[in-house]
Design a protein around this motif. Structure first.
Motif, short mmCIF file in Angstrom:
data_model
loop_
_atom_site.label_atom_id
_atom_site.label_comp_id
_atom_site.label_asym_id
_atom_site.label_seq_id
_atom_site.Cartn_x
_atom_site.Cartn_y
_atom_site.Cartn_z
N LEU A 38 0.82 -1.21 0.00
CA LEU A 38 0.00 0.00 0.00
C LEU A 38 0.86 1.26 0.00
N ALA A 39 2.00 1.20 0.66
CA ALA A 39 2.90 2.36 0.72
C ALA A 39 4.29 1.88 1.07
N ARG A 40 5.29 2.57 0.51
CA ARG A 40 6.68 2.29 0.90
C ARG A 40 7.53 3.49 0.51
N GLY A 41 8.49 3.76 1.36
CA GLY A 41 9.38 4.88 1.13
C GLY A 41 9.67 5.61 2.42
N ASN A 42 10.26 6.79 2.30
CA ASN A 42 10.54 7.61 3.48
C ASN A 42 9.34 8.50 3.78
#
Length: 98
Positions: A38-42
């Motif tokens: 669903l979401a990934r990153g900083n």
């Protein structure tokens, strides 16, 4: 049965190359188990005790599926590739049923 969310926060990344090796193995294992990224990153913002380190949010059909994936041979191979290249905080929580 309620869905589950896998929240993986990387506290420290020591070796980005080994992190990429982990991701190359973990991604297919997660998707094969029904996980959906669903979401990934900083984070774009962090408050209180939050940190601006890599975070991954994955939805699973259930807690049982997410926990089984963690213990699966495919995911354990990904963890072996990661080794001590990162320190993480991984949590699995059950979704609130509507």
């Amino acid at each position: 049965m309620a869905k589950a969310y896998w929240i993986n926060t990387f506290r420290v990344i020591r070796d980005p190359e080994r992190l990429q090796q982990y991701a190359a193995l973990a991604g297919p294992a997660i998707r094969a188990a029904g996980g959906q990224f669903l979401a990934r990153g900083n984070p774009v913002a962090a408050f209180e005790s939050g940190t601006c380190t890599r975070t991954v949010l994955i939805e699973f059909p259930s807690v049982d599926v997410a926990v089984a994936l963690y213990h699966s041979p495919g995911y354990q191979a990904a963890l072996a590739a990661l080794g001590d290249a990162a320190e993480r905080d991984l949590r699995i929580i059950e979704a609130i049923e509507a």
